[in-house]
Design a protein around this motif. Structure first.
Motif, PDB file in Angstrom:
ATOM      1  N   ILE A   1      -0.568  32.562  15.013  1.00  0.00           N
ATOM      2  CA  ILE A   1       0.568  32.159  14.172  1.00  0.00           C
ATOM      3  C   ILE A   1       0.673  30.627  14.200  1.00  0.00           C
ATOM      4  O   ILE A   1       0.539  30.024  15.274  1.00  0.00           O
ATOM      5  CB  ILE A   1       1.868  32.778  14.765  1.00  0.00           C
ATOM      6  N   PRO A   2       0.940  29.985  13.047  1.00  0.00           N
ATOM      7  CA  PRO A   2       1.060  28.521  13.059  1.00  0.00           C
ATOM      8  C   PRO A   2       2.163  28.051  14.020  1.00  0.00           C
ATOM      9  O   PRO A   2       3.216  28.685  14.121  1.00  0.00           O
ATOM     10  CB  PRO A   2       1.429  28.165  11.617  1.00  0.00           C
ATOM     11  N   ALA A   3       1.894  26.940  14.700  1.00  0.00           N
ATOM     12  CA  ALA A   3       2.860  26.415  15.673  1.00  0.00           C
ATOM     13  C   ALA A   3       4.175  26.010  14.996  1.00  0.00           C
ATOM     14  O   ALA A   3       5.217  25.901  15.658  1.00  0.00           O
ATOM     15  CB  ALA A   3       2.252  25.214  16.388  1.00  0.00           C
TER      16      ALA A   3
ATOM     17  N   SER B   1       7.164  28.322  18.412  1.00  0.00           N
ATOM     18  CA  SER B   1       6.573  29.540  17.850  1.00  0.00           C
ATOM     19  C   SER B   1       6.540  30.600  18.965  1.00  0.00           C
ATOM     20  O   SER B   1       6.610  30.256  20.157  1.00  0.00           O
ATOM     21  CB  SER B   1       5.151  29.276  17.351  1.00  0.00           C
ATOM     22  N   TYR B   2       6.419  31.845  18.563  1.00  0.00           N
ATOM     23  CA  TYR B   2       6.411  32.931  19.547  1.00  0.00           C
ATOM     24  C   TYR B   2       5.334  32.702  20.606  1.00  0.00           C
ATOM     25  O   TYR B   2       5.581  32.839  21.810  1.00  0.00           O
ATOM     26  CB  TYR B   2       6.176  34.267  18.817  1.00  0.00           C
ATOM     27  N   GLU B   3       4.158  32.303  20.146  1.00  0.00           N
ATOM     28  CA  GLU B   3       3.037  32.145  21.085  1.00  0.00           C
ATOM     29  C   GLU B   3       3.198  30.908  21.968  1.00  0.00           C
ATOM     30  O   GLU B   3       2.936  30.957  23.171  1.00  0.00           O
ATOM     31  CB  GLU B   3       1.721  32.077  20.305  1.00  0.00           C
ATOM     32  N   ASP B   4       3.623  29.806  21.372  1.00  0.00           N
ATOM     33  CA  ASP B   4       3.810  28.583  22.178  1.00  0.00           C
ATOM     34  C   ASP B   4       4.901  28.800  23.219  1.00  0.00           C
ATOM     35  O   ASP B   4       4.815  28.293  24.337  1.00  0.00           O
ATOM     36  CB  ASP B   4       4.157  27.390  21.283  1.00  0.00           C
ATOM     37  N   PHE B   5       5.922  29.535  22.827  1.00  0.00           N
ATOM     38  CA  PHE B   5       7.001  29.808  23.777  1.00  0.00           C
ATOM     39  C   PHE B   5       6.474  30.631  24.958  1.00  0.00           C
ATOM     40  O   PHE B   5       6.742  30.299  26.125  1.00  0.00           O
ATOM     41  CB  PHE B   5       8.151  30.542  23.075  1.00  0.00           C
TER      42      PHE B   5
END
Ligand SMILES: NC(=O)C1=CN([C@@H]2O[C@H](COP(=O)(O)OP(=O)(O)OC[C@H]3O[C@@H](n4cnc5c(N)ncnc54)[C@H](O)[C@@H]3O)[C@@H](O)[C@H]2O)C=CC1
Ligand SMILES: C[C@H](CCCC(C)(C)O)[C@H]1CC[C@H]2[C@@H]3[C@H](O)CC4=CC(=O)CC[C@]4(C)[C@H]3CC[C@]12C
Length: 369
Positions: A220-222, A267-271
């Protein structure tokens, strides 16, 4: 007279008290509600950790029960002053049928309301979700919105649909006369994506990362921001709402509150990497490794496979058209309504929430070795 000097007299019931959020609510009540005399923990599956809570000064009563069974709910509610209804079927992966999701989340909530009315219980706090607002199927961003931000809420998926219906039932029940003639006071809390100790999806990502040699791949884009809130702060909001609801019934009755704290917008992933990073995982790619159209295709393929395989086995991967749409749509809240209405301030700072979550992930790491 100071509240804590009074003899404890209140009976609380927490439905879903053995779930991820429910456990934190139960522990928070025991730590921070001095007026508590008895705490009833109602759940379909009772957890072993309840036993250790039974040795404290507050009477902890474990009740194995099903919210879809009206008589079981009524028996558990009988004599309770406050009900915190967190029980729910949290399923966006197609594990349960839409009918089952409806039965637990909507019929179960209706049973809780009717039990309060029948048994004369005046205070009801409902755990709703950001999902009752969005993201919607059109992918419209909800950027730093609050409880009054206009947004086109369109629900096609059974989970958000059920949460929205249940929330409406709870809010409409505010003011109904309960047994004894007094009015029921209700309100709904809407957490964004909850994280913290016990979070199953974080656990899944961690193990997936380990299987992939310590790497996760950005999908997913940041730039897509996803609202997150620490479980301890969500639990604290429940405790505070329950405490203030009676005194501030005119202001708080029938209201909704987003659950928020100082967790950063990411973003969900960065978090997730805020916790998984210090535990040795790496997120590969500054941009998504696969083009979005390919993810859409894979998500659709997963949905098709799920449908085809259903007679044989349950195939329920994390990626499906709904989870992809949610993860890929900005949804963040910025509000102070809870502070204005009942004096909420997050109990845990971002640093503390982060540290606690990291320690929990590291604990999983240690126990896996
Ligand atoms: N996890 C999240 O990010 C968010 C969760 N929520 C809401 O918070 C509440 C709690 O969610 P989680 O703790 O994450 O889920 P969870 O699945 O960990 O906890 C739910 C609990 O409800 C119990 N339960 C399920 N069906 C039941 C039934 N028929 N009768 C009695 N108990 C039953 C389960 O056994 C479980 O212990 C749910 O209402 C959910 O919709 C809202 C926003 C975000
Ligand atoms: C599983 C999703 C992330 C995977 C994306 C992929 C496959 C591309 O890597 C999760 C992304 C957003 C999550 C949801 C969100 O936090 C809001 C929620 C609120 C609730 O009330 C219940 C849980 C959830 C729907 C949560 C579920 C997982 C995600 C879809």
């Amino acid at each position: 007279m100071a509240e804590s000097a009074e003899a404890p007299k209140l009976v609380y019931l927490v439905t879903g008290g053995c779930g991820f959020l429910g456990e934190h609510v139960v522990r928070m009540l025991l730590e921070r509600e001095p007026r508590l005399r008895e705490l009833r923990v109602f759940d379909l599956h009772l957890s072993p950790w309840l036993e250790e809570l039974k040795t404290g000064p507050v009477q902890v009563t474990a009740i194995q029960g099903d919210v879809t069974q009206a008589h079981e709910v009524a028996a558990a509610v009988s004599g309770a002053h406050v009900v915190i209804h967190t029980a729910g079927l949290v399923d966006v992966f197609g594990r349960a049928s839409p009918e089952t999701i409806h039965k637990v989340n909507v019929q179960g909530t209706q049973n809780v309301i009717e039990a309060c009315v029948q048994m004369g219980t005046r205070l009801l706090v409902y755990t709703s979700s950001m999902e009752v607002v969005g993201p919607n199927i059109k992918g419209h961003p909800f950027y730093r919105g609050n409880e009054d931000t206009p947004y086109e809420a369109v629900h096609k998926h059974p989970y958000p649909h059920s949460k929205a219906q249940a929330e409406r039932l709870v809010l409409e029940a505010n003011g109904r006369k309960v047994h004894g003639g007094l009015p029921l006071v209700t309100c709904a809390l809407r957490p964004t994506g909850i994280y913290g100790e016990g979070h199953q999806i974080m656990r899944d990502f961690y193990h997936q990362g380990l299987r992939l040699g310590g790497r996760l791949f950005r999908a997913i884009p940041a730039s897509v921001e996803h609202g997150r809130v620490y479980v301890g702060n969500v639990a604290w909001m429940h405790v505070l709402v329950a405490r203030e609801l009676e005194q501030r019934a005119a202001l708080m009755g029938g209201q909704v509150y987003f659950c928020y704290d100082k967790s950063p917008y990411k973003s969900y992933e960065d978090f997730n990497m805020e916790f998984l990073g210090p535990c040795g995982l790496r997120l590969v790619g500054t941009r998504p490794l696969l083009p979005y159209w390919l993810l859409v295709l894979l998500a659709a393929l997963n949905a098709l496979l799920q449908w085809l395989l259903r007679p044989l086995l349950l195939y329920a991967p994390l990626l499906n058209p709904y989870t992809l749409a949610v993860a890929n749509t900005t949804f963040t809240v910025s509000t102070n309504k809870a502070q204005r209405h009942f004096g909420y301030e997050p109990l845990f700072s971002w640093e503390e929430s982060r540290t606690r979550t990291i320690l929990w992930v590291q604990g999983m790491e240690a126990s896996a070795q």
